[in-house]
Structure formats: C-alpha cells, structure tokens
Design a protein around this motif. Structure first.
Motif, PDB file in Angstrom:
ATOM      1  N   ALA A  32       0.857  -1.194   0.000  1.00  0.00           N
ATOM      2  CA  ALA A  32       0.000   0.000   0.000  1.00  0.00           C
ATOM      3  C   ALA A  32       0.888   1.238   0.000  1.00  0.00           C
ATOM      4  CB  ALA A  32      -0.918  -0.004   1.215  1.00  0.00           C
ATOM      5  N   PRO A  33       0.635   2.186  -0.896  1.00  0.00           N
ATOM      6  CA  PRO A  33       1.554   3.313  -1.075  1.00  0.00           C
ATOM      7  C   PRO A  33       1.509   4.381   0.013  1.00  0.00           C
ATOM      8  CG  PRO A  33      -0.322   3.543  -2.533  1.00  0.00           C
ATOM      9  CD  PRO A  33      -0.445   2.195  -1.865  1.00  0.00           C
ATOM     10  N   ASP A  34       0.433   4.408   0.794  1.00  0.00           N
ATOM     11  CA  ASP A  34       0.344   5.407   1.859  1.00  0.00           C
ATOM     12  C   ASP A  34      -0.582   4.885   2.954  1.00  0.00           C
ATOM     13  OD1 ASP A  34      -2.359   5.965   1.035  1.00  0.00           O
ATOM     14  OD2 ASP A  34      -1.630   7.499  -0.348  1.00  0.00           O
ATOM     15  N   ALA A  35      -0.671   5.642   4.036  1.00  0.00           N
ATOM     16  CA  ALA A  35      -1.461   5.204   5.188  1.00  0.00           C
ATOM     17  C   ALA A  35      -2.943   5.085   4.854  1.00  0.00           C
ATOM     18  CB  ALA A  35      -1.240   6.157   6.358  1.00  0.00           C
ATOM     19  N   GLU A  36      -3.473   5.996   4.033  1.00  0.00           N
ATOM     20  CA  GLU A  36      -4.891   5.896   3.689  1.00  0.00           C
ATOM     21  C   GLU A  36      -5.177   4.632   2.889  1.00  0.00           C
ATOM     22  OE1 GLU A  36      -8.562   7.987   1.258  1.00  0.00           O
ATOM     23  OE2 GLU A  36      -6.738   9.175   1.598  1.00  0.00           O
ATOM     24  N   ALA A  37      -4.329   4.308   1.933  1.00  0.00           N
ATOM     25  CA  ALA A  37      -4.522   3.078   1.158  1.00  0.00           C
ATOM     26  C   ALA A  37      -4.440   1.853   2.068  1.00  0.00           C
ATOM     27  CB  ALA A  37      -3.489   2.990   0.040  1.00  0.00           C
ATOM     28  N   LEU A  38      -3.521   1.880   3.024  1.00  0.00           N
ATOM     29  CA  LEU A  38      -3.428   0.757   3.959  1.00  0.00           C
ATOM     30  C   LEU A  38      -4.691   0.673   4.818  1.00  0.00           C
ATOM     31  CD1 LEU A  38      -1.826  -1.608   5.110  1.00  0.00           C
ATOM     32  CD2 LEU A  38      -1.035  -0.045   6.887  1.00  0.00           C
ATOM     33  N   MET A  39      -5.169   1.820   5.315  1.00  0.00           N
ATOM     34  CA  MET A  39      -6.369   1.808   6.147  1.00  0.00           C
ATOM     35  C   MET A  39      -7.558   1.251   5.381  1.00  0.00           C
ATOM     36  SD  MET A  39      -9.122   3.572   7.965  1.00  0.00           S
ATOM     37  CE  MET A  39     -10.021   2.639   6.986  1.00  0.00           C
ATOM     38  N   ARG A  40      -7.719   1.710   4.137  1.00  0.00           N
ATOM     39  CA  ARG A  40      -8.815   1.199   3.308  1.00  0.00           C
ATOM     40  C   ARG A  40      -8.665  -0.299   3.073  1.00  0.00           C
ATOM     41  NH1 ARG A  40     -12.109   4.743   0.721  1.00  0.00           N
ATOM     42  NH2 ARG A  40     -11.590   6.951   0.884  1.00  0.00           N
ATOM     43  N   SER A  41      -7.442  -0.751   2.826  1.00  0.00           N
ATOM     44  CA  SER A  41      -7.233  -2.180   2.578  1.00  0.00           C
ATOM     45  C   SER A  41      -7.467  -3.004   3.839  1.00  0.00           C
ATOM     46  CB  SER A  41      -5.834  -2.438   2.011  1.00  0.00           C
ATOM     47  OG  SER A  41      -4.829  -2.251   2.982  1.00  0.00           O
ATOM     48  N   ARG A  42      -7.179  -2.437   5.005  1.00  0.00           N
ATOM     49  CA  ARG A  42      -7.456  -3.143   6.261  1.00  0.00           C
ATOM     50  C   ARG A  42      -8.966  -3.226   6.505  1.00  0.00           C
ATOM     51  NH1 ARG A  42      -3.986  -4.312  10.186  1.00  0.00           N
ATOM     52  NH2 ARG A  42      -5.394  -3.514  11.795  1.00  0.00           N
ATOM     53  N   TYR A  43      -9.690  -2.157   6.219  1.00  0.00           N
ATOM     54  CA  TYR A  43     -11.152  -2.217   6.330  1.00  0.00           C
ATOM     55  C   TYR A  43     -11.678  -3.332   5.417  1.00  0.00           C
ATOM     56  CZ  TYR A  43     -16.074  -1.216   5.748  1.00  0.00           C
ATOM     57  OH  TYR A  43     -17.435  -1.353   5.682  1.00  0.00           O
ATOM     58  N   SER A  44     -11.228  -3.350   4.168  1.00  0.00           N
ATOM     59  CA  SER A  44     -11.665  -4.388   3.232  1.00  0.00           C
ATOM     60  C   SER A  44     -11.299  -5.779   3.745  1.00  0.00           C
ATOM     61  CB  SER A  44     -11.044  -4.162   1.848  1.00  0.00           C
ATOM     62  OG  SER A  44     -11.555  -2.979   1.285  1.00  0.00           O
ATOM     63  N   ALA A  45     -10.133  -5.899   4.368  1.00  0.00           N
ATOM     64  CA  ALA A  45      -9.720  -7.190   4.919  1.00  0.00           C
ATOM     65  C   ALA A  45     -10.631  -7.617   6.069  1.00  0.00           C
ATOM     66  CB  ALA A  45      -8.264  -7.131   5.374  1.00  0.00           C
ATOM     67  N   PHE A  46     -11.101  -6.663   6.881  1.00  0.00           N
ATOM     68  CA  PHE A  46     -12.076  -7.014   7.911  1.00  0.00           C
ATOM     69  C   PHE A  46     -13.369  -7.512   7.270  1.00  0.00           C
ATOM     70  CE2 PHE A  46      -9.589  -4.575  11.067  1.00  0.00           C
ATOM     71  CZ  PHE A  46      -9.673  -5.459  12.143  1.00  0.00           C
ATOM     72  N   VAL A  47     -13.851  -6.802   6.244  1.00  0.00           N
ATOM     73  CA  VAL A  47     -15.079  -7.200   5.559  1.00  0.00           C
ATOM     74  C   VAL A  47     -14.928  -8.591   4.954  1.00  0.00           C
ATOM     75  CG1 VAL A  47     -16.633  -6.683   3.625  1.00  0.00           C
ATOM     76  CG2 VAL A  47     -15.777  -4.821   5.074  1.00  0.00           C
ATOM     77  N   LEU A  48     -13.793  -8.845   4.325  1.00  0.00           N
ATOM     78  CA  LEU A  48     -13.555 -10.107   3.611  1.00  0.00           C
ATOM     79  C   LEU A  48     -12.940 -11.184   4.504  1.00  0.00           C
ATOM     80  CD1 LEU A  48     -12.123  -8.443   0.386  1.00  0.00           C
ATOM     81  CD2 LEU A  48     -14.441  -9.359   0.711  1.00  0.00           C
ATOM     82  N   GLU A  49     -12.727 -10.849   5.778  1.00  0.00           N
ATOM     83  CA  GLU A  49     -12.161 -11.762   6.788  1.00  0.00           C
ATOM     84  C   GLU A  49     -10.816 -12.337   6.351  1.00  0.00           C
ATOM     85  OE1 GLU A  49     -15.102 -14.556   8.213  1.00  0.00           O
ATOM     86  OE2 GLU A  49     -16.304 -12.928   9.052  1.00  0.00           O
ATOM     87  N   ARG A  50      -9.912 -11.448   6.009  1.00  0.00           N
ATOM     88  CA  ARG A  50      -8.547 -11.831   5.620  1.00  0.00           C
ATOM     89  C   ARG A  50      -7.610 -11.586   6.799  1.00  0.00           C
ATOM     90  NH1 ARG A  50      -8.911  -9.821  -0.697  1.00  0.00           N
ATOM     91  NH2 ARG A  50     -10.335 -11.504  -1.263  1.00  0.00           N
ATOM     92  N   ARG A  51      -7.689 -12.514   7.754  1.00  0.00           N
ATOM     93  CA  ARG A  51      -6.971 -12.435   9.029  1.00  0.00           C
ATOM     94  C   ARG A  51      -5.467 -12.262   8.833  1.00  0.00           C
ATOM     95  NH1 ARG A  51      -9.014 -16.578  10.849  1.00  0.00           N
ATOM     96  NH2 ARG A  51     -10.430 -15.712  12.387  1.00  0.00           N
ATOM     97  N   GLY A  52      -4.876 -13.050   7.954  1.00  0.00           N
ATOM     98  CA  GLY A  52      -3.428 -12.991   7.740  1.00  0.00           C
ATOM     99  C   GLY A  52      -2.960 -11.609   7.328  1.00  0.00           C
ATOM    100  N   TYR A  53      -3.698 -10.978   6.425  1.00  0.00           N
ATOM    101  CA  TYR A  53      -3.334  -9.637   5.977  1.00  0.00           C
ATOM    102  C   TYR A  53      -3.423  -8.638   7.121  1.00  0.00           C
ATOM    103  CZ  TYR A  53      -3.207  -5.267   3.397  1.00  0.00           C
ATOM    104  OH  TYR A  53      -2.866  -4.011   2.961  1.00  0.00           O
ATOM    105  N   LEU A  54      -4.479  -8.728   7.905  1.00  0.00           N
ATOM    106  CA  LEU A  54      -4.635  -7.811   9.034  1.00  0.00           C
ATOM    107  C   LEU A  54      -3.472  -7.943  10.007  1.00  0.00           C
ATOM    108  CD1 LEU A  54      -8.458  -8.230   9.462  1.00  0.00           C
ATOM    109  CD2 LEU A  54      -7.266  -6.100   8.859  1.00  0.00           C
TER     110      LEU A  54
END
Length: 131
Positions: A32-54
């Motif tokens: 993720a290129p910046d903190a906002e992109a990481l935050m958005r990707s972490r939200y998506s990971a919570f929605v998609l239940e991607r524990r490893g990524y989180l």
C-alpha cells in the motif's frame, strides 16, 4: 489470488482485485503506497475476513497474537474523513466505519496511527472518538 470482480468494500469505485485486493495478495502484497490506502485495505480485509493480511499489516509492538472475527457482524461502509501525513514514515487517518450486529447499527469513529517500517505501512494503534 483469483480475480475478485466484486465492488471493493473500501468505498472506492473499483473491483476488489483492482483496489484493496492487490495489497492483500499477489505481486503487490503489503505494498500500500500510503497510510490511507493501507487503512482502506485493512477495512476491506475485515469485511472479507482476511486475518493474515490484518496481522501482517499490524505493527509488531501492538499486534495481537491472533484475531477473531465476531460472528454475525456485517460491515456497512467506510468514510475516510482525513489522511494526515506527518513525515515520510508517519501518518494519521481519521475514519468512520459502520457495522451491524444483532439488528443494531454501530459506528466506529477512530483516528488511527500508521508507521512505515522497512518500506511497508503498518497500523500502530488508534484513538476512538466519542459518539
């Protein structure tokens, strides 16, 4: 990773595989290129239940040993209110994430702290805002 043509949960007008999913797995994993992109990707990971990524994107000083998803919790949407870079390796992101559980809608309003370590943005911790 197989292509995921669903709309990305982060709220941007793109498919999962062209948006947050590219940071979850594949050649751009954890890039993720910046903190906002990481935050958005972490939200998506919570929605998609991607524990490893989180867990992989959680700063080692504050990372839990494991992460459980709450049964019946459904994420409803994300609003990023502010992305504040402090310097090249530190930033804050204020957001509101809405979810529903047990027939009740809840808001999570947080200002999260991010740090870039070894070239990768990581979630450090956050301060919850009063409702």
């Amino acid at each position: 990773m197989t292509a995921d043509a669903r709309p990305c949960p982060c709220g941007r007008p793109a498919r999962v595989d062209a948006c947050c999913g590219r940071w979850h797995a594949g050649p751009l994993h954890l890039e993720a290129p910046d903190a906002e992109a990481l935050m958005r990707s972490r939200y998506s990971a919570f929605v998609l239940e991607r524990r490893g990524y989180l867990l992989d994107t959680w700063h080692p000083d504050t990372r839990p040993a494991d992460l459980a998803f709450e049964p019946g919790l459904r994420w409803l949407g994300l609003e990023v209110r502010r992305h504040t870079p402090v310097d090249a390796d530190h930033a804050f992101v204020e957001f509101v994430a809405r979810n529903k559980q047990g027939g009740r809608v809840h808001r999570l309003h947080e200002t999260s702290r991010f740090e870039r370590v070894g070239g990768h943005w990581l979630y450090v911790d956050g301060v919850l805002h009063d409702r």
